[in-house]
Write a protein that holds these residues in place. Structure first.
Motif, PDB file in Angstrom:
ATOM      1  N   ILE A   1      -7.687  -1.081  -9.399  1.00  0.00           N
ATOM      2  CA  ILE A   1      -7.002  -1.148  -8.167  1.00  0.00           C
ATOM      3  C   ILE A   1      -6.210   0.428  -8.229  1.00  0.00           C
ATOM      4  O   ILE A   1      -5.846   0.971  -8.997  1.00  0.00           O
ATOM      5  CB  ILE A   1      -5.793  -2.193  -8.355  1.00  0.00           C
ATOM      6  CG1 ILE A   1      -5.042  -2.385  -9.714  1.00  0.00           C
ATOM      7  CG2 ILE A   1      -6.888  -3.704  -8.384  1.00  0.00           C
ATOM      8  CD1 ILE A   1      -4.072  -3.028 -10.017  1.00  0.00           C
TER       9      ILE A   1
ATOM     10  N   THR B   1       0.903  -1.905  -2.700  1.00  0.00           N
ATOM     11  CA  THR B   1      -0.078  -1.512  -3.448  1.00  0.00           C
ATOM     12  C   THR B   1       0.843  -2.390  -5.314  1.00  0.00           C
ATOM     13  O   THR B   1       0.572  -2.520  -6.313  1.00  0.00           O
ATOM     14  CB  THR B   1      -0.291  -0.434  -3.844  1.00  0.00           C
ATOM     15  OG1 THR B   1       0.726   0.534  -3.786  1.00  0.00           O
ATOM     16  CG2 THR B   1      -1.160  -0.256  -2.871  1.00  0.00           C
TER      17      THR B   1
ATOM     18  N   ILE C   1       0.316  -5.434  -4.821  1.00  0.00           N
ATOM     19  CA  ILE C   1      -1.419  -5.810  -6.006  1.00  0.00           C
ATOM     20  C   ILE C   1      -0.905  -5.384  -7.152  1.00  0.00           C
ATOM     21  O   ILE C   1      -2.207  -6.650  -7.991  1.00  0.00           O
ATOM     22  CB  ILE C   1      -1.966  -4.463  -5.162  1.00  0.00           C
ATOM     23  CG1 ILE C   1      -1.729  -4.941  -3.500  1.00  0.00           C
ATOM     24  CG2 ILE C   1      -3.385  -4.447  -5.742  1.00  0.00           C
ATOM     25  CD1 ILE C   1      -3.600  -5.924  -3.163  1.00  0.00           C
TER      26      ILE C   1
ATOM     27  N   THR D   1      -5.006   1.092 -12.974  1.00  0.00           N
ATOM     28  CA  THR D   1      -4.600   2.003 -12.019  1.00  0.00           C
ATOM     29  C   THR D   1      -5.075   3.337 -11.402  1.00  0.00           C
ATOM     30  O   THR D   1      -5.016   3.292 -12.842  1.00  0.00           O
ATOM     31  CB  THR D   1      -3.195   1.237 -11.903  1.00  0.00           C
ATOM     32  OG1 THR D   1      -2.788   2.451 -12.883  1.00  0.00           O
ATOM     33  CG2 THR D   1      -2.920  -0.157 -12.148  1.00  0.00           C
TER      34      THR D   1
END
Length: 322
Positions: free
Chosen positions: A37, A45, A48, A72
Motif C-alpha cells: 500500500i 492513505t 488505508i 508501505t
C-alpha cells in the motif's frame, strides 16, 4: 447390497473431487498474505495504512495459520521493489495491493501473479486486468457523477466550474469520465480546466492559485478529494475571492464531514462517501477465501453515496485517522 454399492460410489466421487482440488490453498495450509500500500502521505492513505494494520491484528488473531505482511511505499518504484521482496524473501502465496500508480505497477503485479500468487487489487486498478484475480474498490463512477449532478442543480444549470483530479490512475479516469458525462449534458455549465492536484493539500493549493489567477469568475470547484479541498479553500481565502459559491470535495474525511455538520463554512454543502475501510474489507475477504481454497468474485464494488448536512452524522467517525 445396493446401499453398500451406492456408498462406495459416493466415496469414489468424493475422493476424485479431493484429488482435483487445488493443492495450494487448502483449508489447513499456511497462508502468507502480502499487503502492498502507499505510505501515509495524506489523510486518505493514512486511513488505508490504519485499516490494513487493523486487518493484520484482527485476522492473525482469528487465524493461527495466517501471516499478513504489510509494506508501505512512498512511490511506484519502491512499491515494485517491495513486490519482488514479498515473493522472493517472504514467500507470499496471496497479495492484496493498493497500487501507487496504475500503469507503473501493472507489469510488476503481473510478474507476481505469474509466479502463482493470488492477487487482489484494491481501488487504483491496473491497466491490464489479466494481471489480477480480483478487484475491490469504491464506486468511482458515483464518486464523479454525484458531485456533477449536485453542482449542476446547485448552479441552476449555468456557471463556471474548475476541477482538481488526483494521481493518473484508472480510478481517477473513471471519476473524471463520470463527472464530464454529466457536465456535457448541460451546455450552460462550462468546465474551465481540470488539472492534477495529486490528492495533496499543497499541490491543490498551487493548482487553485493558478486557476484564481487565470479565471476571473469561478462559480464552483470540484476537488476530487477532501485533502485537495482543504488546499483549495486556503487558496480562495488568501485570494479573498467571493465569486465561488461551493467547493465540493470527496471521500468523507472526518474533518470535512464535521465542517458539514457544524455548518461553519458556507462553501461546504455536500460530499461523497469513499471510505478507506475497503482496505480492511479487501484483506479480510481475500484471506478468508484463500484459507478455504476459494476465490473472490472478479469485481466487488462498495457503493458511494451523497453526504449532506441531513445524513452527515452517519459518515462521521471521530476515532478514525481519516
Amino acid at each position: 447390497m445396493k446401499l453398500i454399492k451406492r456408498m462406495l460410489a459416493l466415496g469414489a466421487v468424493s475422493m476424485a473431487a479431493l484429488a482435483a482440488a487445488p493443492a495450494t490453498a487448502q483449508k489447513n495450509d499456511k497462508l502468507t498474505l502480502g499487503v502492498a500500500i502507499p505510505a501515509a502521505t495524506h489523510s486518505f492513505t493514512a486511513g488505508i495504512v490504519w485499516w490494513a494494520n487493523q486487518a493484520k491484528k484482527e485476522l492473525e488473531k482469528q487465524h493461527p495459520n495466517l501471516e499478513i505482511i504489510v509494506k508501505t511505499a512512498g512511490g511506484a518504484p519502491q512499491q515494485a521493489n517491495q513486490l519482488q521482496d514479498l515473493v522472493t524473501v517472504n514467500k507470499i502465496n496471496a497479495l492484496v495491493i493498493f497500487p501507487f500508480e496504475s500503469a507503473a505497477l501493472t507489469q510488476p503485479v503481473a510478474q507476481v501473479k505469474n509466479k502463482g500468487v493470488y492477487v487482489t487489487v484494491v481501488d487504483r486498478g491496473l491497466t491490464d486486468t489479466s494481471a489480477q484475480d480480483a478487484y475491490v474498490a469504491g464506486d468511482n463512477t458515483a464518486f464523479g457523477k454525484l458531485p456533477a449532478e449536485y453542482l449542476v442543480k446547485r448552479l441552476n444549470g449555468k456557471g463556471n466550474i474548475v476541477a482538481l483530479r488526483g494521481i493518473p490512475t484508472t480510478l481517477d479516469n473513471e471519476r473524471m469520465d463520470a463527472f464530464q458525462s454529466v457536465i456535457k449534458q448541460h451546455p450552460g455549465i462550462k468546465l474551465l480546466d481540470a488539472k492534477y492536484g495529486n490528492w495533496n493539500r499543497d499541490d491543490a493549493f498551487k493548482v487553485m492559485q493558478d486557476y484564481l489567477t487565470r479565471f476571473k469568475h469561478i462559480d464552483a470547484v470540484w476537488a476530487a478529494d477532501d485533502d485537495m479541498a482543504v488546499g483549495v479553500l486556503r487558496a480562495i481565502e488568501q485570494a479573498k475571492r467571493n465569486d465561488i459559491q461551493i467547493v465540493f470535495g470527496g471521500a468523507g474525511a472526518k474533518g470535512m464531514v464535521k465542517t458539514l455538520i457544524d455548518g461553519k463554512n458556507k462553501l461546504i454543502e455536500a460530499n461523497v462517501s469513499y471510505s478507506p475501510k475497503f482496505m480492511y474489507d479487501a484483506i479480510k475477504l481475500t484471506a478468508e477465501a484463500r484459507l478455504k481454497g476459494e476465490k473472490l468474485p472478479a469485481t466487488t464494488i462498495i457503493p458511494s453515496v451523497l453526504i449532506t448536512k441531513e445524513n452527515a452524522r452517519q459518515f462521521y467517525f471521530p476515532d478514525s485517522p481519516f
